[in-house]
Design a protein around this motif. Structure first.
Motif, PDB file in Angstrom:
ATOM      1  N   MET A  74       0.802  23.023  27.879  1.00  0.00           N
ATOM      2  CA  MET A  74       0.408  24.419  27.802  1.00  0.00           C
ATOM      3  C   MET A  74      -0.839  24.673  28.647  1.00  0.00           C
ATOM      4  O   MET A  74      -1.744  23.846  28.693  1.00  0.00           O
ATOM      5  CB  MET A  74       0.203  24.845  26.346  1.00  0.00           C
ATOM      6  CG  MET A  74      -0.393  23.750  25.461  1.00  0.00           C
ATOM      7  SD  MET A  74      -0.335  24.099  23.707  1.00  0.00           S
ATOM      8  CE  MET A  74       1.437  24.112  23.391  1.00  0.00           C
ATOM      9  N   ASP A  75      -0.843  25.819  29.309  1.00  0.00           N
ATOM     10  CA  ASP A  75      -1.888  26.120  30.294  1.00  0.00           C
ATOM     11  C   ASP A  75      -3.287  26.045  29.692  1.00  0.00           C
ATOM     12  O   ASP A  75      -4.231  25.612  30.348  1.00  0.00           O
ATOM     13  CB  ASP A  75      -1.673  27.532  30.864  1.00  0.00           C
ATOM     14  CG  ASP A  75      -0.453  27.571  31.765  1.00  0.00           C
ATOM     15  OD1 ASP A  75       0.023  26.476  32.156  1.00  0.00           O
ATOM     16  OD2 ASP A  75       0.034  28.677  32.056  1.00  0.00           O
ATOM     17  N   GLU A  76      -3.403  26.463  28.443  1.00  0.00           N
ATOM     18  CA  GLU A  76      -4.717  26.520  27.794  1.00  0.00           C
ATOM     19  C   GLU A  76      -5.390  25.143  27.732  1.00  0.00           C
ATOM     20  O   GLU A  76      -6.613  25.054  27.653  1.00  0.00           O
ATOM     21  CB  GLU A  76      -4.581  27.068  26.364  1.00  0.00           C
ATOM     22  CG  GLU A  76      -4.082  28.506  26.265  1.00  0.00           C
ATOM     23  CD  GLU A  76      -2.557  28.619  26.253  1.00  0.00           C
ATOM     24  OE1 GLU A  76      -1.874  27.663  26.701  1.00  0.00           O
ATOM     25  OE2 GLU A  76      -2.046  29.667  25.816  1.00  0.00           O
ATOM     26  N   CYS A  77      -4.583  24.079  27.725  1.00  0.00           N
ATOM     27  CA  CYS A  77      -5.135  22.732  27.536  1.00  0.00           C
ATOM     28  C   CYS A  77      -4.990  21.878  28.792  1.00  0.00           C
ATOM     29  O   CYS A  77      -5.132  20.650  28.744  1.00  0.00           O
ATOM     30  CB  CYS A  77      -4.425  22.040  26.373  1.00  0.00           C
ATOM     31  SG  CYS A  77      -4.361  23.028  24.874  1.00  0.00           S
ATOM     32  N   LYS A  78      -4.678  22.526  29.892  1.00  0.00           N
ATOM     33  CA  LYS A  78      -4.302  21.793  31.097  1.00  0.00           C
ATOM     34  C   LYS A  78      -5.374  20.803  31.590  1.00  0.00           C
ATOM     35  O   LYS A  78      -5.057  19.659  31.918  1.00  0.00           O
ATOM     36  CB  LYS A  78      -3.952  22.777  32.216  1.00  0.00           C
ATOM     37  CG  LYS A  78      -2.992  22.181  33.204  1.00  0.00           C
ATOM     38  CD  LYS A  78      -2.462  23.233  34.158  1.00  0.00           C
ATOM     39  CE  LYS A  78      -1.527  22.554  35.145  1.00  0.00           C
ATOM     40  NZ  LYS A  78      -0.953  23.487  36.094  1.00  0.00           N
ATOM     41  N   SER A  79      -6.626  21.237  31.617  1.00  0.00           N
ATOM     42  CA  SER A  79      -7.639  20.339  32.176  1.00  0.00           C
ATOM     43  C   SER A  79      -7.884  19.151  31.244  1.00  0.00           C
ATOM     44  O   SER A  79      -8.078  18.017  31.690  1.00  0.00           O
ATOM     45  CB  SER A  79      -8.938  21.094  32.477  1.00  0.00           C
ATOM     46  OG  SER A  79      -9.595  21.410  31.285  1.00  0.00           O
ATOM     47  N   LEU A  80      -7.812  19.408  29.926  1.00  0.00           N
ATOM     48  CA  LEU A  80      -7.960  18.303  28.964  1.00  0.00           C
ATOM     49  C   LEU A  80      -6.777  17.344  29.076  1.00  0.00           C
ATOM     50  O   LEU A  80      -6.924  16.128  28.977  1.00  0.00           O
ATOM     51  CB  LEU A  80      -8.053  18.863  27.536  1.00  0.00           C
ATOM     52  CG  LEU A  80      -9.315  19.660  27.208  1.00  0.00           C
ATOM     53  CD1 LEU A  80      -9.170  20.369  25.871  1.00  0.00           C
ATOM     54  CD2 LEU A  80     -10.541  18.746  27.198  1.00  0.00           C
ATOM     55  N   LYS A  81      -5.591  17.917  29.291  1.00  0.00           N
ATOM     56  CA  LYS A  81      -4.391  17.092  29.452  1.00  0.00           C
ATOM     57  C   LYS A  81      -4.513  16.204  30.696  1.00  0.00           C
ATOM     58  O   LYS A  81      -4.232  15.010  30.636  1.00  0.00           O
ATOM     59  CB  LYS A  81      -3.145  17.979  29.564  1.00  0.00           C
ATOM     60  CG  LYS A  81      -1.856  17.207  29.867  1.00  0.00           C
ATOM     61  CD  LYS A  81      -0.688  18.156  30.112  1.00  0.00           C
ATOM     62  CE  LYS A  81       0.493  17.464  30.754  1.00  0.00           C
ATOM     63  NZ  LYS A  81       1.074  16.358  29.982  1.00  0.00           N
ATOM     64  N   ASN A  82      -4.932  16.797  31.800  1.00  0.00           N
ATOM     65  CA  ASN A  82      -5.042  16.028  33.047  1.00  0.00           C
ATOM     66  C   ASN A  82      -6.013  14.862  32.914  1.00  0.00           C
ATOM     67  O   ASN A  82      -5.727  13.751  33.366  1.00  0.00           O
ATOM     68  CB  ASN A  82      -5.465  16.934  34.207  1.00  0.00           C
ATOM     69  CG  ASN A  82      -4.344  17.885  34.611  1.00  0.00           C
ATOM     70  OD1 ASN A  82      -3.182  17.664  34.255  1.00  0.00           O
ATOM     71  ND2 ASN A  82      -4.680  18.941  35.321  1.00  0.00           N
TER      72      ASN A  82
END
Lengths: 75, 171
Positions: A1-9
């Protein structure tokens, strides 16, 4: 989900290295990415709550499917 | 209920395929899957257990719009286990949206090919159940053929990720 993208990366980067260099080589110690995982999954759970995504009753790897028919047997 | 199953051999060792499987999305082959997010992950008795949320976007045919409204984002819940000693990755997923009429459950197993341990065998089975709707059988057939098409794209995506990994491009 876009909202968590940087944490995911950030987490995925850590996970990929850990999985290849540690887990597959026999280590069970996953502490190196645990902080990143915590931050990432907190974000995911928060968004799921906001979007009202319910993970429901699904039971993994169990022979029972939640409906009233007989589940197929694995061949 | 409709059951669909397929096997596929990757010409790469299990370790390579499994690493690619984690990094399968997003990819240019299967644009219906917007992404996968980890909800929970831990090592239990030497096995890596993951619970992930799959977000997909579909263009719905008219009949489906009538039944389910114009919503086009669907979610699925996916559990997986990696057993590195047996060199096995198992995934088990089920849709969260579209219920209670439609259940799509998918099981995948990646393990070394029995005839060649340098290759990997993927076994994929989907169970599609549509209940309480007119033309249930017809809808099951449509969904099953969609799954079959997507599975082929999924295999291409794994190959695509492996190429990227081997050329050491950032994922």
């Amino acid at each position: 989900m876009d909202e968590c993208k940087s944490l995911k990366n950030k987490y995925d980067k850590c996970f990929n290295v850990w999985f290849r260099d540690k887990f597959l080589k026999g280590s069970n110690d996953d502490s190196v990415c645990s902080e990143l995982l915590k931050n990432y999954t907190s974000c995911v759970k928060k968004v799921m709550k906001e979007k009202d995504i319910d993970i429901g009753e699904f039971r993994p790897f169990s022979p029972k499917i939640s409906f009233n028919y007989e589940p197929p047997k694995d061949k | 209920m409709k059951i669909w199953t397929v096997q596929h051999t990757f010409n790469y060792p299990w370790e390579t395929v499994v690493q690619a499987a984690w990094n399968k999305y997003p990819n240019p082959m299967n644009t219906a899957v917007l992404g996968i997010d980890v909800i929970d992950r831990q090592v239990i008795n030497g096995e890596l257990h993951s619970h992930r949320l799959v977000t997909t976007r579909w263009t719905l045919p008219n009949w489906a719009c009538a039944l389910m409204g114009p919503i086009s984002t669907f979610y699925a819940s996916e559990y997986s286990k990696v057993n590195r000693d047996r060199r096995q990755l198992k995934l088990d997923s089920q849709n969260l949206s579209m219920g209670p009429f439609v259940i799509v459950r998918e099981k995948l197993t990646y393990k070394p090919h029995p005839d060649d341990p340098q290759k990997t065998l993927l076994k994929q089975t989907a169970y599609v159940t549509v209940e309480g709707l007119p033309c249930s059988g017809y809808i099951e057939n449509i969904l099953t053929s969609k799954i079959s098409g997507n599975a082929a794209k999924g295999r291409q995506a794994i190959e695509w990720v492996i190429e990227k990994l081997q050329h050491k491009q950032p994922l």
